[in-house]
Design an enzyme around this catalytic site. Structure first.
Site, PDB file in Angstrom:
ATOM      1  N   SER A  47     -11.187  10.443   9.320  1.00  0.00           N
ATOM      2  CA  SER A  47     -11.744  10.416   7.967  1.00  0.00           C
ATOM      3  C   SER A  47     -12.494  11.708   7.673  1.00  0.00           C
ATOM      4  O   SER A  47     -13.491  12.022   8.331  1.00  0.00           O
ATOM      5  CB  SER A  47     -12.685   9.227   7.808  1.00  0.00           C
ATOM      6  OG  SER A  47     -13.452   9.393   6.627  1.00  0.00           O
ATOM      7  N   HIS A  76      -7.407  10.650   6.450  1.00  0.00           N
ATOM      8  CA  HIS A  76      -8.008   9.636   5.585  1.00  0.00           C
ATOM      9  C   HIS A  76      -9.035  10.304   4.675  1.00  0.00           C
ATOM     10  O   HIS A  76      -9.896  11.048   5.139  1.00  0.00           O
ATOM     11  CB  HIS A  76      -8.673   8.591   6.490  1.00  0.00           C
ATOM     12  CG  HIS A  76      -9.237   7.403   5.787  1.00  0.00           C
ATOM     13  ND1 HIS A  76      -8.475   6.299   5.463  1.00  0.00           N
ATOM     14  CD2 HIS A  76     -10.495   7.124   5.380  1.00  0.00           C
ATOM     15  CE1 HIS A  76      -9.243   5.393   4.881  1.00  0.00           C
ATOM     16  NE2 HIS A  76     -10.482   5.865   4.821  1.00  0.00           N
ATOM     17  N   ASP A 128     -11.847   9.620   1.646  1.00  0.00           N
ATOM     18  CA  ASP A 128     -12.677   8.569   1.043  1.00  0.00           C
ATOM     19  C   ASP A 128     -13.254   9.024  -0.291  1.00  0.00           C
ATOM     20  O   ASP A 128     -14.111   9.909  -0.323  1.00  0.00           O
ATOM     21  CB  ASP A 128     -13.842   8.241   1.981  1.00  0.00           C
ATOM     22  CG  ASP A 128     -13.377   7.528   3.242  1.00  0.00           C
ATOM     23  OD1 ASP A 128     -12.804   6.431   3.121  1.00  0.00           O
ATOM     24  OD2 ASP A 128     -13.582   8.080   4.344  1.00  0.00           O
ATOM     25  N   MET A 154     -15.585   7.964  -3.422  1.00  0.00           N
ATOM     26  CA  MET A 154     -16.634   6.992  -3.793  1.00  0.00           C
ATOM     27  C   MET A 154     -17.209   7.352  -5.147  1.00  0.00           C
ATOM     28  O   MET A 154     -17.325   8.539  -5.479  1.00  0.00           O
ATOM     29  CB  MET A 154     -17.759   7.024  -2.759  1.00  0.00           C
ATOM     30  CG  MET A 154     -17.304   6.787  -1.342  1.00  0.00           C
ATOM     31  SD  MET A 154     -18.717   6.905  -0.233  1.00  0.00           S
ATOM     32  CE  MET A 154     -17.884   6.795   1.354  1.00  0.00           C
ATOM     33  N   HIS A 196      -8.363   6.479   0.267  1.00  0.00           N
ATOM     34  CA  HIS A 196      -9.113   5.219   0.182  1.00  0.00           C
ATOM     35  C   HIS A 196     -10.092   5.334  -0.981  1.00  0.00           C
ATOM     36  O   HIS A 196     -11.067   6.069  -0.907  1.00  0.00           O
ATOM     37  CB  HIS A 196      -9.841   5.003   1.521  1.00  0.00           C
ATOM     38  CG  HIS A 196     -10.751   3.833   1.545  1.00  0.00           C
ATOM     39  ND1 HIS A 196     -11.727   3.678   2.508  1.00  0.00           N
ATOM     40  CD2 HIS A 196     -10.836   2.728   0.751  1.00  0.00           C
ATOM     41  CE1 HIS A 196     -12.376   2.539   2.310  1.00  0.00           C
ATOM     42  NE2 HIS A 196     -11.862   1.946   1.239  1.00  0.00           N
ATOM     43  N   MET A 199     -12.930   3.980  -3.176  1.00  0.00           N
ATOM     44  CA  MET A 199     -14.041   3.022  -3.284  1.00  0.00           C
ATOM     45  C   MET A 199     -14.649   3.204  -4.661  1.00  0.00           C
ATOM     46  O   MET A 199     -15.774   3.702  -4.818  1.00  0.00           O
ATOM     47  CB  MET A 199     -15.063   3.291  -2.164  1.00  0.00           C
ATOM     48  CG  MET A 199     -14.565   2.800  -0.812  1.00  0.00           C
ATOM     49  SD  MET A 199     -15.417   3.591   0.562  1.00  0.00           S
ATOM     50  CE  MET A 199     -14.389   5.053   0.722  1.00  0.00           C
ATOM     51  N   MET A 229     -12.137  -3.418   6.095  1.00  0.00           N
ATOM     52  CA  MET A 229     -13.383  -2.675   6.316  1.00  0.00           C
ATOM     53  C   MET A 229     -14.150  -3.334   7.459  1.00  0.00           C
ATOM     54  O   MET A 229     -14.457  -4.525   7.404  1.00  0.00           O
ATOM     55  CB  MET A 229     -14.257  -2.688   5.057  1.00  0.00           C
ATOM     56  CG  MET A 229     -13.743  -1.848   3.896  1.00  0.00           C
ATOM     57  SD  MET A 229     -13.314  -0.141   4.284  1.00  0.00           S
ATOM     58  CE  MET A 229     -14.830   0.501   4.994  1.00  0.00           C
ATOM     59  N   ASP A 234     -11.214   0.337   9.300  1.00  0.00           N
ATOM     60  CA  ASP A 234     -12.029   1.500   8.915  1.00  0.00           C
ATOM     61  C   ASP A 234     -13.514   1.176   9.052  1.00  0.00           C
ATOM     62  O   ASP A 234     -14.019   0.271   8.387  1.00  0.00           O
ATOM     63  CB  ASP A 234     -11.681   1.822   7.446  1.00  0.00           C
ATOM     64  CG  ASP A 234     -12.383   3.052   6.910  1.00  0.00           C
ATOM     65  OD1 ASP A 234     -13.096   3.725   7.652  1.00  0.00           O
ATOM     66  OD2 ASP A 234     -12.191   3.327   5.692  1.00  0.00           O
TER      67      ASP A 234
HETATM   68  C1  DX5 Z   1     -16.780   4.255   4.834  1.00  0.00           C
HETATM   69  C2  DX5 Z   1     -15.473   4.990   4.817  1.00  0.00           C
HETATM   70  C3  DX5 Z   1     -14.966   5.354   6.148  1.00  0.00           C
HETATM   71  C4  DX5 Z   1     -15.877   6.257   6.947  1.00  0.00           C
HETATM   72  C5  DX5 Z   1     -15.765   5.830   8.371  1.00  0.00           C
HETATM   73  O1  DX5 Z   1     -17.035   3.712   3.601  1.00  0.00           O
HETATM   74  O2  DX5 Z   1     -14.467   4.204   4.184  1.00  0.00           O
HETATM   75  O3  DX5 Z   1     -13.641   5.878   6.107  1.00  0.00           O
HETATM   76  O4  DX5 Z   1     -15.553   7.621   6.830  1.00  0.00           O
HETATM   77  O5  DX5 Z   1     -16.687   6.530   9.121  1.00  0.00           O
HETATM   78  P1  DX5 Z   1     -17.069   6.133  10.621  1.00  0.00           P
HETATM   79  O6  DX5 Z   1     -15.823   6.194  11.427  1.00  0.00           O
HETATM   80  O7  DX5 Z   1     -18.100   7.159  10.963  1.00  0.00           O
HETATM   81  O8  DX5 Z   1     -17.629   4.721  10.556  1.00  0.00           O
HETATM   82 ZN    ZN Z   2     -12.334   4.893   4.338  1.00  0.00          ZN
END
Ligand code: DX5
Ligand code: ZN
Length: 216
Positions: free
Chosen positions: A8, A33, A35, A37, A66, A68, A137, A175
């Site tokens: 990620s 990956h 993310d 947000m 991904h 969010m 998650m 994840d």
């Molecule tokens: C959290 C993200 C993850 C995050 C995971 O909301 O969706 O993808 O980057 O990070 P680690 O592996 O550090 O928990």
């Molecule tokens: Zn993620």
């Protein structure tokens, strides 16, 4: 099928994004990956489409996006244009999930659906046939570096049972809080793709860490 590793980018050094992406290119990672947000669905803001666009020309691995964010159906075109291979949206913000999944596939991407830690897998009984991947998650979404929620192992096994019972080959991605120990248990329970942020990017030798995760 050998499991996939999807580091990620959230945990990368944003000041040296090009080197971080080149590290991923030179590693055993299967996907990158990403993310996104919005500060509304989750209590944090990460990065948006300009960052995906910047990474796209140098990335040699499929981009696993991904989202969010609320109303993810509004951004299908942008995610496709940014080069995503997989677009994963949250169940909790998708009242017309079947329509959105169809639109993601019509835009040429694979479609994934994410469940927050408290959402039971049986909610997917009537959509699982239509999707390419379920993202479970194993932390509450919004931040990297959180503690793995133990219940995720048993939940992965229940989702794997559902997929097997229906004769499907839907992928299971997990994840949050993934490391060698939690990763091994998730794979045993039936996970196909492990997302790892801090465990890879904060390690002293990310390429070696990815190799070890790939060999779990
Ligand atoms: C959290 C993200 C993850 C995050 C995971 O909301 O969706 O993808 O980057 O990070 P680690 O592996 O550090 O928990
Ligand atoms: Zn993620």
């Amino acid at each position: 099928m050998k499991h996939k590793i999807a580091p990620s980018l959230l945990a990368a050094d944003f000041l040296h994004l090009q080197q971080e992406v080149e590290m991923i290119n030179n590693s055993d990672a299967d996907w990158l990956h990403m993310d996104i947000m919005d500060g509304v669905f989750v209590p944090n803001i990460s990065f948006g489409f300009p960052v995906l666009e910047a990474v796209k020309p140098i990335l040699k691995k499929p981009m696993d996006v991904h989202l969010m964010i609320v109303e993810p159906q509004k951004f299908i075109r942008e995610v496709a244009a940014a080069g995503a291979h997989m677009m994963t949206i949250h169940y909790e913000v998708s009242p017309h999930l079947h329509r959105t999944v169809s639109a993601i596939k019509d835009a040429g991407m694979k479609a994934g659906v994410t469940l927050n830690p408290h959402m039971p897998v049986h909610l997917l009984e009537d959509i699982i046939h239509d999707i390419d991947m379920v993202l479970l998650m194993s932390v509450n979404p919004g931040f990297g570096g959180q503690t793995f929620i133990e219940h995720s192992v048993e939940k992965t096994a229940r989702l794997k049972d559902m997929i097997t019972r229906k004769g499907l080959n839907t992928l299971i991605e997990v994840d949050g809080g993934v490391n060698m120990q939690t990763g091994k248990r998730l794979l045993t329970a039936g996970a196909d793709v492990l997302v790892t942020g801090s465990f890879v990017f904060k390690s002293s030798n990310p390429i070696q860490t990815i190799k070890e995760l790939k060999n779990l």
